[in-house]
Design an enzyme around this catalytic site. Sequence first.
Site, PDB file in Angstrom:
ATOM      1  N   LYS A  81       0.888  -1.300  -0.068  1.00 50.07           N
ATOM      2  CA  LYS A  81       0.168   0.148   0.129  1.00 50.07           C
ATOM      3  C   LYS A  81       0.871   1.199   0.031  1.00 50.07           C
ATOM      4  CE  LYS A  81      -4.091   1.918   2.505  1.00 50.07           C
ATOM      5  NZ  LYS A  81      -4.693   1.630   4.014  1.00 50.07           N
ATOM      6  N   SER A 156      -9.651   2.175   3.280  1.00 52.23           N
ATOM      7  CA  SER A 156      -8.894   3.028   2.256  1.00 52.23           C
ATOM      8  C   SER A 156      -7.963   1.995   1.242  1.00 52.23           C
ATOM      9  CB  SER A 156      -8.013   3.707   2.971  1.00 52.23           C
ATOM     10  OG  SER A 156      -6.884   3.235   3.889  1.00 52.23           O
ATOM     11  N   SER A 180      -9.723  -0.319   7.197  1.00 49.14           N
ATOM     12  CA  SER A 180      -8.989  -0.328   5.922  1.00 49.14           C
ATOM     13  C   SER A 180      -8.530  -1.223   5.378  1.00 49.14           C
ATOM     14  CB  SER A 180      -8.186   1.030   5.689  1.00 49.14           C
ATOM     15  OG  SER A 180      -9.010   2.168   5.732  1.00 49.14           O
TER      16      SER A 180
END
Length: 502
Positions: A81, A156, A180
Site C-alpha cells: 500500500k 482505504s 481499511s
Amino acid sequence: MSADLTRLSAADLADRLAAGDVSSVEATQAHLDRIAAVDGAVHAFLHVSADEALATAADVDARRSSGEELHALAGVPIAVKDVVVTKGLPTTAGSRILEGWVPPYDATLVERIKAAGLPILGKTNMDEFAMGSSTEHSAFGNTHNPWDLDRIPGGSGGGSAAAVAAFEAPLAIGTDTGGSIRQPGAVTGTVGVKPTYGSVSRYGLIAMASSLDQAGPVTRTVLDSALLHELIGGHDPLDSTSIAEPLPPLVEAARQGATGDLTGVRVGVIRELQGEGYQPGVLARFHESLDLLRAAGAEIVEVSCPHFEYALGAYYLIMPSEASSNLAKFDGMRFGLRVVPEDNPTAERVMAATRGQGFGDEVKRRIILGTYALSAGYYDAYYGSAQKVRTLIQRDFDAAFAQADVLVSPTAPTTAFKLGEKLDDPLAMYLNDVATIPANLAGVPGLSLPNGLDDGLPVGFQVLAPAKADDRLYRVGAALETLLEKEWGGPLLAQAPELETR
Ligand code: GLN
C-alpha cells in the site's frame, strides 16, 4: 503456465519455489504480465516496480540454487500500500502533496519483506492519507472492484485488496486505522487482518492516527495471512509503541484451524453489530457461518457491547484530531509538492497555497474537524469525551472476552456499492466501518474472510480476539474457511467473473 502461477496461494507458490518446480523470476514475471493485462481496468497500482521486482527474484533464485537457507516466503511477490515508505520507490499516500516524493528509507516491515526476499511488485492505490472506505478519495483515480468494475473495492486499501482479488499479487500489505484492511477484504472476497496494536511496527507508515494505525496482511487465504503476519510482525525498537513480546504462533494456529475442528472454542456474537443498517444478504451469510462454526464444535454465545453504538462518533473525533496533527508536517517545505504564490510568497503563504492545492476535500474536512475538536474551548467536550468513550469500549471488549474466546460479526454492513454512490455523502461513507472501528479503538486484532455472496458480490465475516491473542483469529478463521470451501468446492474467488485481458 504463467496464468496458473497467479492463481496459486502464496503458501502453494512458496512450496513450488522451494521444490524447484518454478523460479521466482517466472512467478514474478507471471504477476507482472497479469498486472499488464488487467490493471488498465482495475487500477490497483499507482506504481509498478518491475525492474526492482525481477532483480530481487533473480537474486533469490541464485541464492536458492547455491543452497542458501531461505525464508518460507522467499521469492513470492508482494504489493505494498502506498502509505508505507519504500526506499527508492515513489510513495504518495494517495495524495498530490507527496507526488514525486521518493523516500530515502524503508519502513521496518518493508525491510523485513526485503530481507526475506519477496519481490515488491509495486505500490497500491488508496484513499488519500487512508481516509475513506472506497478508494475514491485517491488523488490518482479510482480502483475498480474485480467482481464488478463499476463498484468500489473498499477503502482505504482498495488497491491492495483489488490487486490480490484480481490475481495481480498473491500477497499485499494494507493498513487499518478504522477498517481499511478488513472492509476492502470483505467487499473483494479477500482475507485481511488487522493485527494487535503494537504488534507490527508503524515505523515508516505515513501516520493518519497514530493510536489507531496498524499494518497487516491482505491475502487470498487465512494461512497466507498468517505467514505474512509472522514475517512483518514482532518487536521493533524504532516504534515506541511496539510490543516487546514475540507474536503467538500464527501459522501453527492456522494449520490447526484448517482441520475444521473448533471443539471447546467459545464464539461470542456481538448483539450490537447486526440488525438495522445491515443488508439482509449480509446477515443471512453471517447466520449460515455461525451454523458452520456450531457444527465444527464451537459454542456460540451472545454477548453485548453496549458502548459500540458510540464507537463511530468517538472515532471521528479521535482520528481527525490525531490526523490534523500528523498532517501538519506536509507544509511544502519538507516533502513533495511546493506551490509558490506569485504575489508575496512568504513561508506562510507558500504553506497555505501548498496545502490548499495538495490536499483533497476529505483530508481538508478531517483537518478542520480535528483542529476544531482539539481547540482550547472544545477539547474537553469533544476530544476528551471521545477518549472516555474509548475507555468504555475497551471495557466492553474486556467483559465480552470474559465470556468468549473470540467475537464475531459481519465485517461490513453491505456489499460493494457503486462508484460514486456515496461520494457526496461523507456520513454514509463513514458508516461502512461501524463493525470494524471498535477493534481499532481498543487495540484488539481482527480478521475478515469471505463467507459467501449476496447478489453475486462478496460478503465478509469478522473475527475479533483479545490483544496479543492474534493466533485465535487464525484458528477460527482457518476453520471457517475450510468448512466454507468444502461447500463451495474451492475458493470463493474462483467464482469471480473473468476479467478481460489486454
Ligand atoms: N474508512 C475509515 C476512515 O475513513 C477507516 C480508514 C482506515 O482504516 N485507514 O477513516
